[in-house]
Scaffold this active site. Sequence first.
Site, PDB file in Angstrom:
ATOM      1  N   PRO A  16       0.820  -1.218   0.000  1.00  0.00           N
ATOM      2  CA  PRO A  16       0.000   0.000   0.000  1.00  0.00           C
ATOM      3  C   PRO A  16       0.856   1.273   0.000  1.00  0.00           C
ATOM      4  CG  PRO A  16      -0.713  -1.519   1.724  1.00  0.00           C
ATOM      5  CD  PRO A  16       0.592  -2.027   1.208  1.00  0.00           C
TER       6      PRO A  16
ATOM      7  N   ARG B 217      -1.475  -7.863 -21.115  1.00  0.00           N
ATOM      8  CA  ARG B 217      -2.368  -7.505 -22.219  1.00  0.00           C
ATOM      9  C   ARG B 217      -1.788  -6.410 -23.107  1.00  0.00           C
ATOM     10  NH1 ARG B 217      -5.189  -3.138 -21.630  1.00  0.00           N
ATOM     11  NH2 ARG B 217      -6.998  -3.558 -22.913  1.00  0.00           N
TER      12      ARG B 217
HETATM   13  N1  4FD Z   1      -2.828  -1.624  -2.296  1.00  0.00           N
HETATM   14  C1  4FD Z   1      -1.711  -3.610  -1.507  1.00  0.00           C
HETATM   15  C2  4FD Z   1      -0.570  -4.365  -1.553  1.00  0.00           C
HETATM   16  C3  4FD Z   1      -0.341  -5.300  -0.538  1.00  0.00           C
HETATM   17  C4  4FD Z   1      -1.256  -5.425   0.489  1.00  0.00           C
HETATM   18  C5  4FD Z   1       1.169  -5.963   2.350  1.00  0.00           C
HETATM   19  C6  4FD Z   1       3.103  -4.195   3.228  1.00  0.00           C
HETATM   20  C7  4FD Z   1       0.883  -5.093   3.395  1.00  0.00           C
HETATM   21  C8  4FD Z   1      -2.605  -3.790  -0.471  1.00  0.00           C
HETATM   22  C9  4FD Z   1       3.388  -5.056   2.186  1.00  0.00           C
HETATM   23  C10 4FD Z   1       1.844  -4.228   3.830  1.00  0.00           C
HETATM   24  C11 4FD Z   1       2.421  -5.944   1.741  1.00  0.00           C
HETATM   25  C12 4FD Z   1      -2.004  -2.602  -2.559  1.00  0.00           C
HETATM   26  C13 4FD Z   1       0.144  -6.924   1.847  1.00  0.00           C
HETATM   27  N2  4FD Z   1      -2.373  -4.675   0.495  1.00  0.00           N
HETATM   28  N3  4FD Z   1      -1.080  -6.249   1.523  1.00  0.00           N
HETATM   29  O1  4FD Z   1      -1.453  -2.701  -3.642  1.00  0.00           O
END
Ligand code: 4FD
Length: 418
Positions: free
Chosen positions: A88, A153
Amino acid sequence: MGLMRFSVVTAFPDFVEAYFKTSVIGKAVQKGLIECDVVNPRMFAEPPHNQIDDYAYGGGGMVLKAEPLARAVDFVKSPAAKVICLSPQGRLLNQALVESLATEQHLILVCGHYEGVDERFIQAYADMEVSVGDYVLTGGELPALIVVDAVSRRVEGVVGKSSAVEDDSFAKGMLDHPHYTRPSVWRGLKVPEVLLNGDHGAVASWRRRESIARTLSRRPDIVGNAFLAPYIEKGVYLIWGDASRVLGDEAGLPEEVVIKFLKNIISVSERAGCRKVILLLKEAAIRQKIRILLSRLAKLEAECDEYAEMIKVVPNMDRAVSWIKEKEKSSPYMVAITSENKANRIHWDELKMRILGFCRPVAFCYQCKAEDMVGVCLRNPLGVNDSGDIFSGIISVAVTLERIIGLEKKEVPIGRDR
Ligand code: 4FD
């Protein structure tokens, strides 16, 4: 070589493998258009417990350990590989980033879990952190697969018709129009009449308007980067006021320079989808001189045929405006490019919204008289000095047109036969 490769580092290989065997991505793998592999960091964890996570320093939940991830990445690594951690905290994925990732040969996608990944792994291994949206998931697997899907794609042959790729949402930086298929009436809901008539022009125009309406109401934030030319139903015009300052005898320019100027201004205008470049030349003798020059050019070089077509010379602004009005059956929205600090100056982003919002021709005016600045003004990108010579003029017009009308986001599938 040639083929694009994706490696996913995940503690849940079954989930990712299943996806790689399925649907469009599965077919692309079968056809050998892309290569997908999966590696489990647990294979590289310390026995006997093969633990891949541990308690966070400073308290909190579990964090993925650096070493098993590092060994997993080393295992799948290739010289050209780019390592992407899904999180995130990453850079928000959009079509532009997808296009740029599609130029890579090998992407290693690392899926985090729990509270995250040991920062030192990211520091030492990640080329980029990518997020697929502002929300938290239980793991990076779905985001990794989103990256694989969106990038695949864009690879030649993965999706059927390339027209489907070019026409869809975001191809021009705008939202897509609604789609309908049979039956023409479903549970009392009708397909818009215009789509049933078979009038291609009317359909195209309806689709444009639907795209515009949706983008303005749902995603005004993307208008700033959109390529407007395909959405402007009435023409875009460039009016070069006081052109005698660059083309007149007192400017004393050699003919080659005048020709170069004409070619450049036309090329800049054509790229922005302009219908005509209108030069204001108050002296009849100079207008005649330019007309003769243009027709001579058209005969001389085949490519200059359209050049002569693109340029129109008139004595003053009134004539230019009434000519556009006559041709488009609607009066042009006047946009002056100026360094003067006018009260009617607006931001370019706001101008893009306005252009999309109304169905009027747009006339960009450079070097026009104060009394001719009747619509809105745009800041001259060159700043304070409206010197009006050939070079500053071309630059001001080119930068402004490109900023407002934009550049085509060329959506051509990326060939892998390098
Ligand atoms: N919004 C995303 C990516 C991964 C995730 C995670 C740190 C949490 C949302 C690293 C914290 C990985 C996204 C796993 N949630 N969760 O792209």
